[in-house]
Scaffold this active site. Sequence first.
Site, short mmCIF file in Angstrom:
data_model
loop_
_atom_site.label_atom_id
_atom_site.label_comp_id
_atom_site.label_asym_id
_atom_site.label_seq_id
_atom_site.Cartn_x
_atom_site.Cartn_y
_atom_site.Cartn_z
CD GLU A 36 9.65 -21.81 11.49
OE1 GLU A 36 10.82 -21.87 11.04
OE2 GLU A 36 8.64 -22.04 10.80
CG HIS A 37 12.60 -19.78 16.11
ND1 HIS A 37 13.63 -18.89 15.92
CD2 HIS A 37 11.52 -19.26 15.49
CE1 HIS A 37 13.17 -17.85 15.22
NE2 HIS A 37 11.91 -18.06 14.94
N GLY A 127 11.53 -9.59 1.46
CA GLY A 127 11.12 -9.48 2.86
C GLY A 127 10.07 -10.48 3.29
CB SER A 128 8.23 -13.11 1.51
OG SER A 128 9.31 -13.80 0.88
N GLY A 129 10.44 -13.64 4.04
CA GLY A 129 10.89 -14.70 4.95
C GLY A 129 10.89 -16.07 4.30
CB SER A 133 19.61 -14.05 2.42
OG SER A 133 18.91 -14.53 3.51
CD GLU A 165 22.04 -15.37 6.48
OE1 GLU A 165 21.96 -15.94 5.38
OE2 GLU A 165 21.29 -14.46 6.81
CG ASP A 177 16.36 -20.49 6.40
OD1 ASP A 177 15.53 -21.29 6.89
OD2 ASP A 177 16.49 -19.31 6.78
CE1 TYR A 227 16.36 -17.21 13.60
CE2 TYR A 227 18.66 -16.84 14.17
CZ TYR A 227 17.66 -17.66 13.69
OH TYR A 227 17.97 -18.95 13.31
C1 GLA Z 1 15.37 -18.28 10.06
C2 GLA Z 1 16.74 -18.92 10.19
C3 GLA Z 1 16.65 -20.44 10.32
C4 GLA Z 1 15.67 -20.84 11.41
C5 GLA Z 1 14.34 -20.09 11.26
C6 GLA Z 1 13.41 -20.34 12.39
O1 GLA Z 1 14.76 -18.65 8.86
O2 GLA Z 1 17.54 -18.58 9.09
O3 GLA Z 1 17.92 -20.98 10.56
O4 GLA Z 1 16.21 -20.66 12.68
O5 GLA Z 1 14.54 -18.69 11.16
O6 GLA Z 1 13.00 -21.67 12.43
#
Ligand code: GLA
Length: 391
Positions: A36-37, A127-129, A133, A165, A177, A227
């Site tokens: 993640e990230h 909004g769930s992540g 999108s 995006e 994503d 972010y």
């Molecule tokens: C969002 C971003 C991704 C990634 C994640 C964190 O989903 O769209 O590119 O950076 O956060 O891992």
Amino acid sequence: MAVNVSELKEKFAELFGGGGNIRAYFAPGRVNLIGEHTDYNGGHVFPCALTIGTYGIIRPGEDRTLRLYSMNFDHMGIVETSLDDLTPSDEAGWTNYPKGILWTFEKRGYHLEKGADILFYGDIPAGSGLSSSASLEVLTGLMLRDTFGFDVSMVDLALIGQYSENNFNGMNCGIMDQFASAMGKKDCAVFLDTNTLKYEYAPVKLPDAKIVITNSNVKHSLVSSAYNDRRNESEAALKALQAVVDIQTLGDLTEEQFEQYKDAIKDPVCRKRAKHAVYENRRTIHAVEALKANDIETFGKLINDSHVSLRDDYETSCAETDLLAELAWNVPGVLGSRITGGGFGGCTVSIVKNDSVDLFIQTLDKAYTEKTGIKAEFYVVEIGEGAHALD
Ligand code: GLA
């Protein structure tokens, strides 16, 4: 709602009239298992495509008008735009995503002579992540590619989605994503090196466990600015490190190298961000090795470590997702649990033994509502295919 493609086509005909070459497509949302990230820090990610996502019905147009309709935003009706006027705006709402894809195609030299009529329907909770999108972007790209015969690969479609995006919608996301939505594969997670875009499919064989997504049902405000702050802090840390070690990205460092050079990062916040990026990348590599060796226990432990790092060092978790992860860790039969996706709310992902799924849901449901007054939602998920045509 169970999605029935013929019903979507009927709705399309009702809105735009019947006849012509009408085609149906789907692009999935994603859940990230670990990594993640790391995607904008030159590291690895390990997401998989879901079976929920966005559906699209398209027919090429007669003139340069684009007519868009989303069944998730019925109140906006049919939104009409000329291909000669593709600019983002707040009022345009969700339509900024498909418009951004058209704009990106044009920028890359794929000229659209004619517009199109497009109906969208998405079944990813808002909004769930879980990347509604990105799925909308990849879906639009795939529909345009097929409808207008553009020679672009699925990886290109992911890059087009990310570019749009970043540059049309102002969210400085990485590639994860869109890549997962375009390139996902049934029953596999995608082990992607975001530095080179080399990838490998790793089967997610969990003989006696399930992937359970828990939606905290909170989405804190300023997500995209927080972010973008994380990105900037990571970049500042990279710059400081580059003064003492020859690296291109934080993903180039091992944990030991980071410990050796970390004092070059004077700002303690930037140092924590870099620590997460380096360790998370290494955790992801180890997690995939563990999964391949059927060592699910280690895989789960690394998932837990990822949460702790996102909570303490990267600070993209929040009280609600911390609570969900901590509750999960205490349920017998939970192999691992962590916040997934961009953060500041959204979902956790947990690996739960089959026998414990009911207990997991009951325990978290009750304790979460008691402590927060919010109702969580639970999805026991399957790993689905990347974006594809439906007929
Ligand atoms: C969002 C971003 C991704 C990634 C994640 C964190 O989903 O769209 O590119 O950076 O956060 O891992």
